[in-house]
Design an enzyme around this catalytic site. Structure first.
Site, PDB file in Angstrom:
ATOM      1  N   CYS A   1       0.836  -1.209   0.000  1.00 19.27           N
ATOM      2  CA  CYS A   1       0.000   0.000   0.000  1.00 19.27           C
ATOM      3  C   CYS A   1       0.867   1.254   0.000  1.00 19.27           C
ATOM      4  O   CYS A   1       1.880   1.328   0.690  1.00 19.27           O
ATOM      5  CB  CYS A   1      -0.919  -0.019   1.219  1.00 19.27           C
ATOM      6  SG  CYS A   1      -2.040   1.384   1.272  1.00 19.27           S
TER       7      CYS A   1
ATOM      8  N   CYS B   1       0.592   4.909   6.896  1.00 18.34           N
ATOM      9  CA  CYS B   1      -0.006   4.698   8.223  1.00 18.34           C
ATOM     10  C   CYS B   1       1.014   3.990   9.136  1.00 18.34           C
ATOM     11  O   CYS B   1       1.438   2.866   8.824  1.00 18.34           O
ATOM     12  CB  CYS B   1      -1.281   3.868   8.094  1.00 18.34           C
ATOM     13  SG  CYS B   1      -2.389   4.494   6.810  1.00 18.34           S
TER      14      CYS B   1
ATOM     15  N   CYS C   1       0.615   0.310  10.273  1.00 19.52           N
ATOM     16  CA  CYS C   1       0.150  -0.733   9.356  1.00 19.52           C
ATOM     17  C   CYS C   1       1.268  -1.571   8.726  1.00 19.52           C
ATOM     18  O   CYS C   1       2.164  -1.042   8.066  1.00 19.52           O
ATOM     19  CB  CYS C   1      -0.698  -0.117   8.256  1.00 19.52           C
ATOM     20  SG  CYS C   1      -1.485  -1.402   7.235  1.00 19.52           S
TER      21      CYS C   1
ATOM     22  N   CYS D   1     -16.027  -9.740   6.318  1.00 23.99           N
ATOM     23  CA  CYS D   1     -15.389  -8.450   6.013  1.00 23.99           C
ATOM     24  C   CYS D   1     -14.193  -8.662   5.099  1.00 23.99           C
ATOM     25  O   CYS D   1     -13.335  -9.504   5.380  1.00 23.99           O
ATOM     26  CB  CYS D   1     -14.896  -7.786   7.289  1.00 23.99           C
ATOM     27  SG  CYS D   1     -16.142  -7.705   8.563  1.00 23.99           S
TER      28      CYS D   1
ATOM     29  N   CYS E   1     -19.148  -6.762   4.488  1.00 24.35           N
ATOM     30  CA  CYS E   1     -18.500  -5.496   4.821  1.00 24.35           C
ATOM     31  C   CYS E   1     -17.223  -5.423   4.000  1.00 24.35           C
ATOM     32  O   CYS E   1     -16.602  -6.455   3.725  1.00 24.35           O
ATOM     33  CB  CYS E   1     -18.196  -5.459   6.315  1.00 24.35           C
ATOM     34  SG  CYS E   1     -17.362  -3.947   6.828  1.00 24.35           S
TER      35      CYS E   1
ATOM     36  N   CYS F   1     -19.133   1.598   9.302  1.00 23.04           N
ATOM     37  CA  CYS F   1     -18.331   0.938  10.324  1.00 23.04           C
ATOM     38  C   CYS F   1     -17.108   1.818  10.507  1.00 23.04           C
ATOM     39  O   CYS F   1     -16.301   1.963   9.585  1.00 23.04           O
ATOM     40  CB  CYS F   1     -17.933  -0.461   9.849  1.00 23.04           C
ATOM     41  SG  CYS F   1     -16.767  -1.278  10.957  1.00 23.04           S
TER      42      CYS F   1
ATOM     43  N   ARG G   1     -17.148  -3.244  18.451  1.00 26.95           N
ATOM     44  CA  ARG G   1     -16.404  -4.458  18.104  1.00 26.95           C
ATOM     45  C   ARG G   1     -15.021  -4.482  18.756  1.00 26.95           C
ATOM     46  O   ARG G   1     -14.215  -3.582  18.529  1.00 26.95           O
ATOM     47  CB  ARG G   1     -16.274  -4.571  16.581  1.00 26.95           C
ATOM     48  CG  ARG G   1     -17.632  -4.519  15.893  1.00 26.95           C
ATOM     49  CD  ARG G   1     -17.556  -4.801  14.411  1.00 26.95           C
ATOM     50  NE  ARG G   1     -18.821  -4.490  13.760  1.00 26.95           N
ATOM     51  CZ  ARG G   1     -19.858  -5.319  13.651  1.00 26.95           C
ATOM     52  NH1 ARG G   1     -19.779  -6.538  14.133  1.00 26.95           N
ATOM     53  NH2 ARG G   1     -20.975  -4.941  13.053  1.00 26.95           N
TER      54      ARG G   1
HETATM   55  N1  SAM Z   1      -6.710   0.423   3.377  1.00 30.19           N
HETATM   56  C1  SAM Z   1      -7.935   0.535   4.022  1.00 30.19           C
HETATM   57  C2  SAM Z   1      -7.978   1.648   5.029  1.00 30.19           C
HETATM   58  O1  SAM Z   1      -6.957   2.108   5.465  1.00 30.19           O
HETATM   59  O2  SAM Z   1      -9.082   2.053   5.399  1.00 30.19           O
HETATM   60  C3  SAM Z   1      -8.419  -0.737   4.649  1.00 30.19           C
HETATM   61  C4  SAM Z   1      -7.493  -1.681   5.365  1.00 30.19           C
HETATM   62  S1  SAM Z   1      -6.834  -1.138   6.953  1.00 30.19           S
HETATM   63  C5  SAM Z   1      -5.713  -2.428   7.263  1.00 30.19           C
HETATM   64  C6  SAM Z   1      -8.177  -1.327   8.110  1.00 30.19           C
HETATM   65  C7  SAM Z   1      -7.924  -0.911   9.523  1.00 30.19           C
HETATM   66  O3  SAM Z   1      -7.131  -1.888  10.176  1.00 30.19           O
HETATM   67  C8  SAM Z   1      -7.162   0.371   9.790  1.00 30.19           C
HETATM   68  O4  SAM Z   1      -7.948   1.517   9.649  1.00 30.19           O
HETATM   69  C9  SAM Z   1      -6.732   0.181  11.227  1.00 30.19           C
HETATM   70  O5  SAM Z   1      -7.712   0.698  12.094  1.00 30.19           O
HETATM   71  C10 SAM Z   1      -6.630  -1.333  11.376  1.00 30.19           C
HETATM   72  N2  SAM Z   1      -5.246  -1.739  11.591  1.00 30.19           N
HETATM   73  C11 SAM Z   1      -4.283  -1.870  10.654  1.00 30.19           C
HETATM   74  N3  SAM Z   1      -3.120  -2.254  11.191  1.00 30.19           N
HETATM   75  C12 SAM Z   1      -3.326  -2.374  12.521  1.00 30.19           C
HETATM   76  C13 SAM Z   1      -2.492  -2.743  13.613  1.00 30.19           C
HETATM   77  N4  SAM Z   1      -1.216  -3.039  13.459  1.00 30.19           N
HETATM   78  N5  SAM Z   1      -3.038  -2.780  14.851  1.00 30.19           N
HETATM   79  C14 SAM Z   1      -4.351  -2.476  15.020  1.00 30.19           C
HETATM   80  N6  SAM Z   1      -5.182  -2.115  14.020  1.00 30.19           N
HETATM   81  C15 SAM Z   1      -4.690  -2.069  12.784  1.00 30.19           C
HETATM   82 FE1  SF4 Z   2      -2.785   1.192   3.417  1.00 29.72          FE
HETATM   83 FE2  SF4 Z   2      -2.596   0.022   5.793  1.00 29.72          FE
HETATM   84 FE3  SF4 Z   2      -3.001   2.639   5.647  1.00 29.72          FE
HETATM   85 FE4  SF4 Z   2      -4.996   0.945   4.905  1.00 29.72          FE
HETATM   86  S1  SF4 Z   2      -4.145   1.205   6.960  1.00 29.72           S
HETATM   87  S2  SF4 Z   2      -4.313   2.787   3.831  1.00 29.72           S
HETATM   88  S3  SF4 Z   2      -3.749  -0.742   4.053  1.00 29.72           S
HETATM   89  S4  SF4 Z   2      -1.171   1.538   4.922  1.00 29.72           S
END
Ligand code: SAM
Ligand code: SF4
Ligand code: DTB
Length: 342
Positions: free
Chosen positions: A71, A75, A78, A115, A147, A207, A279
């Site tokens: 991606c 973030c 992530c 989901c 979802c 959500c 959740r």
């Molecule tokens: N890319 C999309 C987005 O950012 O909305 C969808 C996928 S993203 C992985 C979905 C959610 O997973 C993020 O908004 C975050 O809240 C959660 N998430 C991702 N990595 C995480 C982590 N290491 N610990 C806890 N929550 C996490």
């Molecule tokens: Fe990309 Fe992860 Fe950020 Fe979602 S949370 S936009 S998958 S970097």
């Protein structure tokens, strides 16, 4: 939302009249709730929870990463960001039939909601999005709630997903506006809010939740809760994640969040958004059974089950089933009535 019995419907109308639904919570008010003695806070949250969800049931949701890694966003939490060296490989979008086979398995194991997550910054029109639309209608045909979480969306894309039968779109605020730039620099809070509006306007359930344990202050958490509850109507679903600190991400060295802090945030979410599904999402691997039950006491009424979230681990299926059985908590069945949004 599934059909309700007339009795339940009538009951909810009465509760709704008695319960003021608010969108104007202030961070100071939330902080006062948050800092109550723990058992007072949990008691209050459980009292509200019993009124809006009298059934003590927990929804089992299944999560599948339909497009993993690579991606472009940054973030900090992530593991799927291409900017972090976490060992997560970038993969292609899964074929529709594989996703549907996985949804069928999830249904057989007791899931009522499926989901699908994609590591995209935003949805781009084209064959990939068309496949996702097909996945959504396929999942709905199996009788599951569908979802998706695909990054930013425009109004037209939201409408296509709605037409395919999408039940809910996950798009988290993740943290407070004042802390956002410490966590993500490749998009703004307003970008997030505008996707949420597109989803709502298309008539899809929202959500929307966040993560705790990313180095934010308690005030940041209260501010985020206020923004979540400022949405009118409230998001139907509010995931509360505890950071899973993944090696290779900038947050890799953060200490595990104290589960009691999760309980406090969940209780506040329950009190502020009484009709929403709250959740208990990421982070359960590092929580004891007792702490998870305390989260349920505080109003959490859903978990992700199966031994993987998107890229990180989750408790074993068998262990979760034993925990629920031990506590006498019954999973929500597809035909069960539950409180609708006021
Ligand atoms: N890319 C999309 C987005 O950012 O909305 C969808 C996928 S993203 C992985 C979905 C959610 O997973 C993020 O908004 C975050 O809240 C959660 N998430 C991702 N990595 C995480 C982590 N290491 N610990 C806890 N929550 C996490
Ligand atoms: Fe990309 Fe992860 Fe950020 Fe979602 S949370 S936009 S998958 S970097
Ligand atoms: C949400 O709030 N949590 C889920 C779901 N929505 C998509 C995702 C958690 C991901 C945890 C990190 C991982 O497994 O990659």
């Amino acid at each position: 939302m599934r059909a309700l019995t007339p009795q339940h419907d009538a009951q909810v109308v009465l509760i709704r009249r008695a319960m003021k639904i608010r969108h104007d919570w202030t961070p100071e008010e939330v902080r006062a709730l948050h800092d109550l003695p723990l058992l007072d806070l949990v008691y209050r949250a459980q009292t509200v929870h019993r009124k809006t969800f009298g059934d003590n049931k927990v929804q089992l949701c299944s999560l599948l990463s339909i497009k993993t890694g690579g991606c472009s966003e940054d973030c900090a939490y992530c593991p799927q960001s291409a900017r972090h060296d976490t060992g997560v490989k970038a993969e292609k979008l899964m074929p529709v039939q594989e996703v549907l086979a996985s949804a069928q398995q999830a249904k057989d194991a007791g899931a009522t909601r499926f989901c699908m997550g994609a590591a995209w910054r935003e949805v781009k029109d084209g064959p990939q999005f068309d496949s996702v639309v097909e996945m959504v209608s396929g999942v709905r045909k199996l009788g599951l709630e569908a979802c998706a979480t695909l990054g930013m969306l425009n109004a037209e894309q939201a409408k296509k997903l709605k037409d395919a039968g999408l039940s809910a779109y996950n798009h988290n605020l993740d943290t407070s506006e004042s802390n956002y730039a410490n966590i993500i620099t490749t998009r703004t809070y307003d970008d997030r809010l505008s996707t949420l509006r597109a989803v709502r306007e298309a008539g899809i359930s929202v959500c929307c939740g966040g993560i705790i344990g990313m180095g934010e202050s308690i005030d940041h958490r209260c501010e985020m809760l206020c923004t979540l509850a400022a949405q009118d109507p409230h998001p139907e679903s509010v995931p509360v994640n505890a950071l899973v600190a993944v090696e290779g991400t900038p947050l890799q060295n953060l200490r595990r969040v104290d589960p009691i802090e999760m309980v406090r945030v969940i209780a506040c979410a329950r009190l502020m958004m009484p009709f929403s599904m709250v959740r208990l999402s990421a982070g359960r691997m590092e929580m004891s059974d007792e702490a998870q039950l305390l989260c349920m006491m505080a109003g959490a009424n859903s978990i992700f089950f199966g031994d993987k979230l998107l890229t990180t681990g989750n408790p074993e299926y068998q262990h979760d089933m034993e925990l629920l059985a031990k506590a006498g908590v019954t999973p929500l069945t597809p035909d069960a009535a539950r409180a609708p949004q006021p």
